[in-house]
Design a protein around this motif. Structure first.
Motif, mmCIF file in Angstrom:
data_model
loop_
_atom_site.group_PDB
_atom_site.id
_atom_site.type_symbol
_atom_site.label_atom_id
_atom_site.label_comp_id
_atom_site.label_asym_id
_atom_site.label_seq_id
_atom_site.Cartn_x
_atom_site.Cartn_y
_atom_site.Cartn_z
ATOM 1 N N ALA A 101 34.269 -5.117 2.787
ATOM 2 C CA ALA A 101 34.451 -5.817 1.513
ATOM 3 C C ALA A 101 33.193 -6.603 1.180
ATOM 4 O O ALA A 101 33.123 -7.807 1.428
ATOM 5 N N ARG A 102 32.208 -5.926 0.647
ATOM 6 C CA ARG A 102 30.972 -6.572 0.228
ATOM 7 C C ARG A 102 30.725 -6.283 -1.240
ATOM 8 O O ARG A 102 30.613 -5.135 -1.649
ATOM 9 N N SER A 103 30.642 -7.351 -2.031
ATOM 10 C CA SER A 103 30.295 -7.178 -3.438
ATOM 11 C C SER A 103 28.831 -6.762 -3.538
ATOM 12 O O SER A 103 28.059 -6.902 -2.583
ATOM 13 N N THR A 104 28.455 -6.236 -4.696
ATOM 14 C CA THR A 104 27.081 -5.786 -4.886
ATOM 15 C C THR A 104 26.492 -6.406 -6.147
ATOM 16 O O THR A 104 27.209 -6.710 -7.103
ATOM 17 N N ALA A 105 25.176 -6.592 -6.143
ATOM 18 C CA ALA A 105 24.461 -7.089 -7.314
ATOM 19 C C ALA A 105 23.039 -6.542 -7.257
ATOM 20 O O ALA A 105 22.392 -6.621 -6.221
ATOM 21 N N LEU A 106 22.581 -5.979 -8.362
ATOM 22 C CA LEU A 106 21.226 -5.452 -8.384
ATOM 23 C C LEU A 106 20.627 -5.603 -9.774
ATOM 24 O O LEU A 106 21.337 -5.663 -10.782
ATOM 25 N N VAL A 107 19.307 -5.676 -9.809
ATOM 26 C CA VAL A 107 18.571 -5.794 -11.062
ATOM 27 C C VAL A 107 18.329 -4.389 -11.603
ATOM 28 O O VAL A 107 17.888 -3.498 -10.864
ATOM 29 N N THR A 108 18.631 -4.182 -12.870
ATOM 30 C CA THR A 108 18.472 -2.861 -13.462
ATOM 31 C C THR A 108 18.044 -2.982 -14.915
ATOM 32 O O THR A 108 18.195 -4.037 -15.535
ATOM 33 N N ASN A 109 17.523 -1.889 -15.459
ATOM 34 C CA ASN A 109 17.241 -1.839 -16.898
ATOM 35 C C ASN A 109 18.051 -0.743 -17.569
ATOM 36 O O ASN A 109 17.768 -0.360 -18.703
ATOM 37 N N THR A 110 19.047 -0.238 -16.857
ATOM 38 C CA THR A 110 19.867 0.859 -17.363
ATOM 39 C C THR A 110 21.244 0.348 -17.757
ATOM 40 O O THR A 110 21.921 -0.310 -16.951
ATOM 41 N N ALA A 111 21.669 0.629 -18.963
ATOM 42 C CA ALA A 111 23.014 0.264 -19.383
ATOM 43 C C ALA A 111 24.030 1.071 -18.584
ATOM 44 O O ALA A 111 23.874 2.286 -18.413
ATOM 45 N N ALA A 112 25.056 0.411 -18.079
ATOM 46 C CA ALA A 112 26.063 1.089 -17.264
ATOM 47 C C ALA A 112 27.342 0.284 -17.250
ATOM 48 O O ALA A 112 27.310 -0.947 -17.213
#
Length: 282
Positions: A101-112
């Protein structure tokens, strides 16, 4: 009737002058449920402008200086709220309740997933994990970890952000903001929005007791849905803002706080009573 109204007015005046209610956070909120996955000029941008106008030394982290694909927590890199003379920094950490159970967070420039950059090219996309641990029959399943923890390391008095795709949870969920001092705010509207909605949410402390050193983004099922709410649908964050509320009075055109309205009503009522007595004397 006149006598009883005068008593009520005097009580209101006394309450406004000597027993005003405790101060509370100023909340700034605006939403554009029909944003359609792109930045629009509407309620969210107006709320952000009002929030910034209320602050001194505002600092903003817009993720434009980050590298595309940076996964949080990024190696030795804090978020930097640039713009103030002494920039605030913070660590951004996805919630973690164990290997499963690990949440995720990342920097992106793509709409999703209904999320998109609110300014510039980059933003932070966050997904809360669902706790999949197997527990013995009769025991309560562990809670899901939070989506994201923002730790300033020292008390701050104002925090705001753009949220994208926060209200498009198909099965009913609510994004909550939990402060280190225990105060909690429901951020996203409970009515589901089309994918690609936009909102701005900001709070400004009105006393030292309301300052906080960290905030937690958490997604919970709406009341009555048990654990069936879609708490894992990703959402976006952009233009995180910290600052200090100005001590000056709110600008012209801003409604009076409750105590001010009470004071105005009390003075008006007493003035009316005085005019009535003057006419009776004549």
């Amino acid at each position: 009737m006149t006598r009883s109204f005068a008593i009520c007015a005097a009580a209101a005046l006394g309450a406004a002058l000597g027993a005003a209610p405790a101060q509370a956070y100023e909340v700034f909120f605006g939403a554009d449920p029909g944003a359609g996955g792109a930045m629009v000029a509407g309620g969210a941008s107006a709320a952000r402008a009002a929030f910034l106008a209320r602050l001194d030394d505002a600092g903003i982290e817009d993720f434009e200086s980050w590298t595309e694909g940076d996964v949080l927590p990024a190696e030795l890199r804090p978020a930097v709220f640039a713009g103030s003379p002494d920039p605030t920094t913070a660590t951004l950490t996805p919630g973690d309740a164990g290997t499963l159970a690990r949440s995720t967070a990342l920097v992106t420039n793509t709409a999703a997933e209904g999320a998109f950059p609110a300014s510039g090219d980059r933003y932070l996309i966050v997904s809360q994990a669902r706790n999949l641990e197997v527990v013995p029959i009769g025991e309560e399943r562990p809670e899901d970890p939070p989506a994201l923890i923002v730790d300033f390391g020292a008390p701050v008095s104002a925090f705001g952000f753009y949220g994208m795709g926060m209200s498009d949870h198909l099965w009913g969920a609510q994004v909550n903001l939990i402060l280190s001092n225990g105060d909690e705010f429901a951020v996203s509207p409970t009515d589901p929005a089309p994918e690609g909605d936009l909102l701005f949410f900001g709070i400004a402390a009105q006393s030292a007791a309301e300052t906080f050193s960290s905030v937690v983004f958490e997604v919970r099922p709406l009341a009555g849905l048990g654990t069936t709410g879609d708490t894992t649908d990703p959402f976006g964050l952009d233009d995180l803002i910290v600052g200090a509320p100005r001590a000056a009075s709110p600008p012209a055109g801003v409604p009076l706080p409750a105590a001010g309205l009470l004071l105005t009503a009390g003075i008006g009522a007493l003035a009316g009573l005085g005019r009535g007595r003057a006419r009776a004397a004549r």
